[in-house]
Design an enzyme around this catalytic site. Structure first.
Site, PDB file in Angstrom:
ATOM      1  N   HIS A  84      -0.178  -3.800  -0.833  1.00  0.00           N
ATOM      2  CA  HIS A  84       1.279  -3.788  -0.914  1.00  0.00           C
ATOM      3  C   HIS A  84       1.894  -2.733   0.004  1.00  0.00           C
ATOM      4  O   HIS A  84       1.220  -1.804   0.473  1.00  0.00           O
ATOM      5  CB  HIS A  84       1.726  -3.526  -2.356  1.00  0.00           C
ATOM      6  CG  HIS A  84       1.274  -2.187  -2.879  1.00  0.00           C
ATOM      7  ND1 HIS A  84       1.918  -1.006  -2.563  1.00  0.00           N
ATOM      8  CD2 HIS A  84       0.236  -1.844  -3.674  1.00  0.00           C
ATOM      9  CE1 HIS A  84       1.302   0.001  -3.148  1.00  0.00           C
ATOM     10  NE2 HIS A  84       0.272  -0.476  -3.829  1.00  0.00           N
ATOM     11  N   GLY A  85       3.190  -2.845   0.238  1.00  0.00           N
ATOM     12  CA  GLY A  85       3.905  -1.891   1.069  1.00  0.00           C
ATOM     13  C   GLY A  85       4.036  -0.535   0.401  1.00  0.00           C
ATOM     14  O   GLY A  85       3.837  -0.376  -0.804  1.00  0.00           O
ATOM     15  N   PHE A 107       6.296   6.073  -5.284  1.00  0.00           N
ATOM     16  CA  PHE A 107       5.208   6.924  -5.761  1.00  0.00           C
ATOM     17  C   PHE A 107       4.205   7.218  -4.645  1.00  0.00           C
ATOM     18  O   PHE A 107       3.666   8.331  -4.567  1.00  0.00           O
ATOM     19  CB  PHE A 107       4.499   6.289  -6.961  1.00  0.00           C
ATOM     20  CG  PHE A 107       5.089   6.683  -8.300  1.00  0.00           C
ATOM     21  CD1 PHE A 107       6.309   7.325  -8.380  1.00  0.00           C
ATOM     22  CD2 PHE A 107       4.410   6.406  -9.485  1.00  0.00           C
ATOM     23  CE1 PHE A 107       6.850   7.690  -9.616  1.00  0.00           C
ATOM     24  CE2 PHE A 107       4.938   6.764 -10.726  1.00  0.00           C
ATOM     25  CZ  PHE A 107       6.162   7.406 -10.791  1.00  0.00           C
ATOM     26  N   GLU A 115      -3.893  -2.817  -9.991  1.00  0.00           N
ATOM     27  CA  GLU A 115      -4.549  -1.560  -9.654  1.00  0.00           C
ATOM     28  C   GLU A 115      -5.338  -1.057 -10.867  1.00  0.00           C
ATOM     29  O   GLU A 115      -5.182  -1.549 -11.988  1.00  0.00           O
ATOM     30  CB  GLU A 115      -3.488  -0.531  -9.240  1.00  0.00           C
ATOM     31  CG  GLU A 115      -4.033   0.806  -8.749  1.00  0.00           C
ATOM     32  CD  GLU A 115      -4.970   0.694  -7.563  1.00  0.00           C
ATOM     33  OE1 GLU A 115      -6.121   0.233  -7.770  1.00  0.00           O
ATOM     34  OE2 GLU A 115      -4.582   1.090  -6.445  1.00  0.00           O
TER      35      GLU A 115
END
EC number: 5.4.2.-
Length: 235
Positions: free
Chosen positions: A11-12, A16, A89
């Protein structure tokens, strides 16, 4: 039957990621920089003329936001798209959302796996999972047996779905540690490698087995970046 191939993007860049917090199952949106990086990726994939027939991501907001941008740039918003929580994740349990420095340089080095003086890069994924379980006061972190099975099963289910429909290419968006773990499960000789935001890792699936083609390839993003920058100069 056409060969089954998964193009797995990380992902981009998120809020965070930018401020150095462990994201895990917590979630923050892509930053403006992160969105631009994925526009670069989508343009690069489009320029490569890869015929994608299927799309899949985890159920985290950051991967779904990433996929939306990729499909927009591919010009294929109606491609069949599924979301699978198995390719989320890692869960950092009570440490989810904490600063990376506190987790990786503070808490984890005090666990059993790190007592030998090894660095994070030298500790295996199973040992790292055991360390997280050891320090997680909320009991949310997944034992290695559960974590590794759900990651492998998630990617395998996507590959099997593509294979069942005649094979072809799927664009998949997942997460850094999840992708790294999957590579290690395919080939235990793999060392931990940095999986950058917007990079692409490619695997093929044949006869019930995965084979690694590339890991953390940034060439698609770079190609898209060159196109964007050229357009901006001309306009």
């Amino acid at each position: 039957m056409t060969k089954t191939r998964l193009y797995i993007a990380r992902h981009g860049k998120t809020m965070f990621n930018t401020i150095g917090r462990a994201q895990g199952w917590s979630d923050t949106p892509l930053t403006a920089e992160g969105e631009r990086g994925i526009h670069e990726l989508g343009i690069g994939l489009h320029k490569a003329s890869i015929p994608f027939k299927y799309a899949a991501s985890s159920d985290s907001g950051r991967t779904m936001q990433t996929m939306e941008i990729i499909l927009e740039e591919l010009g294929n918003p109606t491609i069949p798209y599924s979301r699978d929580k198995r390719i989320r994740e890692w869960c950092f349990g009570s440490l989810d959302g904490g600063y990376d420095g506190d987790l990786f340089q503070g808490v984890l080095p005090r666990t059993a796996a790190f007592n030998t003086g090894r660095s994070y890069d030298e500790v295996t994924y199973p040992e790292l999972a055991a360390s997280l379980v050891e320090v997680d006061t909320a009991n949310w972190a997944e034992p290695w047996e559960i974590l590794s099975k759900r990651i492998y099963d998630g990617f395998e289910a996507i590959a099997q779905s593509v294979e069942a429909s005649g094979g072809g290419n799927a664009i998949v968006v997942s997460h850094g540690m999840t992708i790294g773990t999957f590579m290690w499960l395919i080939d235990r000789k793999q060392e931990k490698k940095a999986i950058a935001n917007g990079s692409v890792t490619v695997v093929t699936y044949e006869n019930g087995k995965f084979f690694i083609e590339t890991i953390g390839d940034m060439s698609y993003r770079l190609r898209g970046r060159e196109f964007l920058e050229k357009n901006e100069k001309e306009n």
